[in-house]
Scaffold this motif. Structure first.
Motif, PDB file in Angstrom:
ATOM      1  N   GLU A   2       0.290  16.428  -7.866  1.00 47.09           N
ATOM      2  CA  GLU A   2      -1.069  15.910  -7.707  1.00 47.09           C
ATOM      3  C   GLU A   2      -1.287  14.740  -8.650  1.00 47.09           C
ATOM      4  N   GLY A   3      -2.198  13.864  -8.242  1.00 47.54           N
ATOM      5  CA  GLY A   3      -2.480  12.687  -9.040  1.00 47.54           C
ATOM      6  C   GLY A   3      -3.404  11.758  -8.285  1.00 47.54           C
ATOM      7  N   THR A   4      -3.161  10.461  -8.391  1.00 50.19           N
ATOM      8  CA  THR A   4      -3.969   9.471  -7.679  1.00 50.19           C
ATOM      9  C   THR A   4      -3.040   8.508  -6.944  1.00 50.19           C
ATOM     10  N   TYR A   5      -3.589   7.899  -5.911  1.00 47.31           N
ATOM     11  CA  TYR A   5      -2.804   6.980  -5.087  1.00 47.31           C
ATOM     12  C   TYR A   5      -3.692   5.827  -4.664  1.00 47.31           C
ATOM     13  N   PHE A   6      -3.081   4.697  -4.341  1.00 47.34           N
ATOM     14  CA  PHE A   6      -3.794   3.638  -3.617  1.00 47.34           C
ATOM     15  C   PHE A   6      -2.800   2.870  -2.767  1.00 47.34           C
ATOM     16  N   GLU A   7      -3.332   2.180  -1.774  1.00 51.13           N
ATOM     17  CA  GLU A   7      -2.492   1.356  -0.906  1.00 51.13           C
ATOM     18  C   GLU A   7      -3.196   0.049  -0.595  1.00 51.13           C
ATOM     19  N   ASN A   8      -2.403  -0.917  -0.190  1.00 49.22           N
ATOM     20  CA  ASN A   8      -2.919  -2.231   0.203  1.00 49.22           C
ATOM     21  C   ASN A   8      -2.047  -2.744   1.337  1.00 49.22           C
ATOM     22  N   CYS A   9      -2.701  -3.151   2.434  1.00 48.91           N
ATOM     23  CA  CYS A   9      -1.961  -3.704   3.568  1.00 48.91           C
ATOM     24  C   CYS A   9      -2.540  -5.069   3.917  1.00 48.91           C
ATOM     25  N   ASN A  10      -1.983  -5.682   4.940  1.00 45.54           N
ATOM     26  CA  ASN A  10      -2.424  -7.026   5.308  1.00 45.54           C
ATOM     27  C   ASN A  10      -3.487  -7.036   6.400  1.00 45.54           C
ATOM     28  N   CYS A  11      -4.072  -5.870   6.721  1.00 53.89           N
ATOM     29  CA  CYS A  11      -5.223  -5.873   7.634  1.00 53.89           C
ATOM     30  C   CYS A  11      -6.431  -6.463   6.914  1.00 53.89           C
ATOM     31  N   ASP A  12      -7.323  -7.053   7.691  1.00 56.52           N
ATOM     32  CA  ASP A  12      -8.417  -7.801   7.082  1.00 56.52           C
ATOM     33  C   ASP A  12      -9.447  -6.910   6.407  1.00 56.52           C
ATOM     34  N   MET A  13      -9.835  -5.827   7.076  1.00 58.96           N
ATOM     35  CA  MET A  13     -10.912  -5.006   6.535  1.00 58.96           C
ATOM     36  C   MET A  13     -10.812  -3.588   7.078  1.00 58.96           C
ATOM     37  N   ILE A  14     -10.693  -2.614   6.206  1.00 60.00           N
ATOM     38  CA  ILE A  14     -10.598  -1.185   6.549  1.00 60.00           C
ATOM     39  C   ILE A  14      -9.588  -0.989   7.687  1.00 60.00           C
ATOM     40  N   CYS A  15      -8.343  -0.942   7.281  1.00 63.34           N
ATOM     41  CA  CYS A  15      -7.172  -0.880   8.155  1.00 63.34           C
ATOM     42  C   CYS A  15      -7.377  -0.029   9.413  1.00 63.34           C
ATOM     43  N   PRO A  16      -7.254  -0.623  10.605  1.00 62.43           N
ATOM     44  CA  PRO A  16      -7.411   0.140  11.851  1.00 62.43           C
ATOM     45  C   PRO A  16      -6.250   1.100  12.112  1.00 62.43           C
ATOM     46  N   CYS A  17      -5.089   0.851  11.502  1.00 60.48           N
ATOM     47  CA  CYS A  17      -3.952   1.753  11.706  1.00 60.48           C
ATOM     48  C   CYS A  17      -4.301   3.151  11.194  1.00 60.48           C
ATOM     49  N   SER A  18      -4.733   3.229   9.954  1.00 57.69           N
ATOM     50  CA  SER A  18      -5.081   4.519   9.348  1.00 57.69           C
ATOM     51  C   SER A  18      -6.304   5.140   9.996  1.00 57.69           C
ATOM     52  N   THR A  19      -7.335   4.348  10.236  1.00 62.40           N
ATOM     53  CA  THR A  19      -8.601   4.899  10.721  1.00 62.40           C
ATOM     54  C   THR A  19      -8.564   5.282  12.195  1.00 62.40           C
ATOM     55  N   SER A  20      -7.498   4.894  12.907  1.00 58.70           N
ATOM     56  CA  SER A  20      -7.352   5.290  14.311  1.00 58.70           C
ATOM     57  C   SER A  20      -6.290   6.361  14.495  1.00 58.70           C
ATOM     58  N   GLY A  21      -5.726   6.860  13.405  1.00 60.57           N
ATOM     59  CA  GLY A  21      -4.615   7.797  13.532  1.00 60.57           C
ATOM     60  C   GLY A  21      -3.367   7.123  14.071  1.00 60.57           C
ATOM     61  N   MET A  22      -3.180   5.841  13.718  1.00 59.76           N
ATOM     62  CA  MET A  22      -2.026   5.030  14.125  1.00 59.76           C
ATOM     63  C   MET A  22      -1.991   4.755  15.624  1.00 59.76           C
ATOM     64  N   ILE A  23      -3.133   4.758  16.266  1.00 56.16           N
ATOM     65  CA  ILE A  23      -3.209   4.427  17.689  1.00 56.16           C
ATOM     66  C   ILE A  23      -3.541   2.955  17.891  1.00 56.16           C
ATOM     67  N   ALA A  24      -4.479   2.433  17.099  1.00 58.51           N
ATOM     68  CA  ALA A  24      -4.878   1.033  17.210  1.00 58.51           C
ATOM     69  C   ALA A  24      -3.889   0.137  16.475  1.00 58.51           C
ATOM     70  N   PRO A  25      -3.695  -1.080  16.966  1.00 57.83           N
ATOM     71  CA  PRO A  25      -2.754  -1.978  16.303  1.00 57.83           C
ATOM     72  C   PRO A  25      -3.334  -2.569  15.026  1.00 57.83           C
ATOM     73  N   ALA A  26      -2.447  -2.988  14.156  1.00 62.37           N
ATOM     74  CA  ALA A  26      -2.840  -3.712  12.949  1.00 62.37           C
ATOM     75  C   ALA A  26      -3.475  -5.051  13.333  1.00 62.37           C
ATOM     76  N   ASP A  27      -4.108  -5.681  12.363  1.00 62.46           N
ATOM     77  CA  ASP A  27      -4.768  -6.963  12.613  1.00 62.46           C
ATOM     78  C   ASP A  27      -3.781  -8.110  12.801  1.00 62.46           C
ATOM     79  N   ASN A  28      -2.526  -7.873  12.416  1.00 60.59           N
ATOM     80  CA  ASN A  28      -1.525  -8.934  12.460  1.00 60.59           C
ATOM     81  C   ASN A  28      -0.293  -8.474  13.234  1.00 60.59           C
ATOM     82  N   GLU A  29       0.681  -9.365  13.400  1.00 64.55           N
ATOM     83  CA  GLU A  29       1.870  -9.046  14.185  1.00 64.55           C
ATOM     84  C   GLU A  29       2.699  -7.934  13.566  1.00 64.55           C
ATOM     85  N   ARG A  30       2.653  -7.801  12.247  1.00 68.22           N
ATOM     86  CA  ARG A  30       3.347  -6.736  11.546  1.00 68.22           C
ATOM     87  C   ARG A  30       2.383  -6.127  10.542  1.00 68.22           C
ATOM     88  N   CYS A  31       2.564  -4.839  10.259  1.00 71.97           N
ATOM     89  CA  CYS A  31       1.826  -4.194   9.177  1.00 71.97           C
ATOM     90  C   CYS A  31       2.691  -4.252   7.928  1.00 71.97           C
TER      91      CYS A  31
END
Length: 201
Positions: A6-35
């Motif tokens: 247990e501890g703490t975590y953070f992540e950063n991706c190249n999606c513009d705002m509130i990553c759609p990959c995570s918030t859609s359960g990986m159904i929606a595409p990322a904002d760019n050609e690659r995540c």
């Protein structure tokens, strides 16, 4: 083999705002050609098969298709240089999903493991601002959003995502440079999540 961390975590991706990959359960595409994403985990306390893995940091760097559930992820792992051989092996088993837990669900999506290196780690987390420096190749700082209309100042949260924790605090990167394992990007100003985490199996 039983284990818990247990501890703490953070992540950063190249999606513009509130990553759609995570918030859609990986159904929606990322904002760019690659995540292009980096996840940093600081294990505050933990034990894996009787090996104490407390106060160690692991950073996962990945380049994936826009729809992450399509698989074919390119992944590299940076391990805390202060980890002993036994500790590195124990944490490697957890973060590869070999011994169950949340990473076991992601393991089938990995198409190429490009390597694991032990590097000096510097991780900080004050509950709102989160930063990791990993060797000379990763330097990321993110800050959680806090609404001026929220008197509790608890921050903007996204729930129901499930991985790697729940809920996740949404935010943005104030700095973000990655240059490891042939993967190079700068995601400053892009999406971030953070949360405490507790895993076991």
């Amino acid at each position: 083999m039983s284990w818990h961390i247990e501890g703490t975590y953070f992540e950063n991706c190249n999606c513009d705002m509130i990553c759609p990959c995570s918030t859609s359960g990986m159904i929606a595409p990322a904002d760019n050609e690659r995540c292009k994403v980096a996840l940093a985990f600081h294990v505050e306390t933990g034990e894996v098969d009787h090996v104490d893995v407390s106060d160690l940091t692991v950073c996962i760097v990945a380049d994936t298709p826009p729809v992450m559930s399509d698989g074919g992820w390119k992944v590299g792992v940076l391990m805390d240089a202060s980890a002993s051989a036994d500790q590195a092996q124990a944490l490697g088993a957890v973060f590869s999903g070999q011994i169950g837990g949340p990473m076991a669900g992601a393991a089938p999506l990995i198409g190429e493991m490009v390597g694991m290196e032990q590097v000096d780690m510097n991780y900080s987390d004050d509950g709102r601002r989160h930063q990791v420096r990993a060797g000379g190749g990763v330097d990321i700082a993110v800050e959680d959003f806090v609404s001026r209309f929220d008197p509790t100042e608890q921050g903007v949260k996204v729930s129901g995502v499930g991985f790697p924790s729940d809920p996740l605090a949404a935010g943005t990167a104030t700095a973000s440079r990655v240059d490891v394992f042939g993967m190079t990007w700068d995601n400053a100003g892009k999406s971030s999540f953070s949360a405490p985490f507790a895993w076991s199996a």
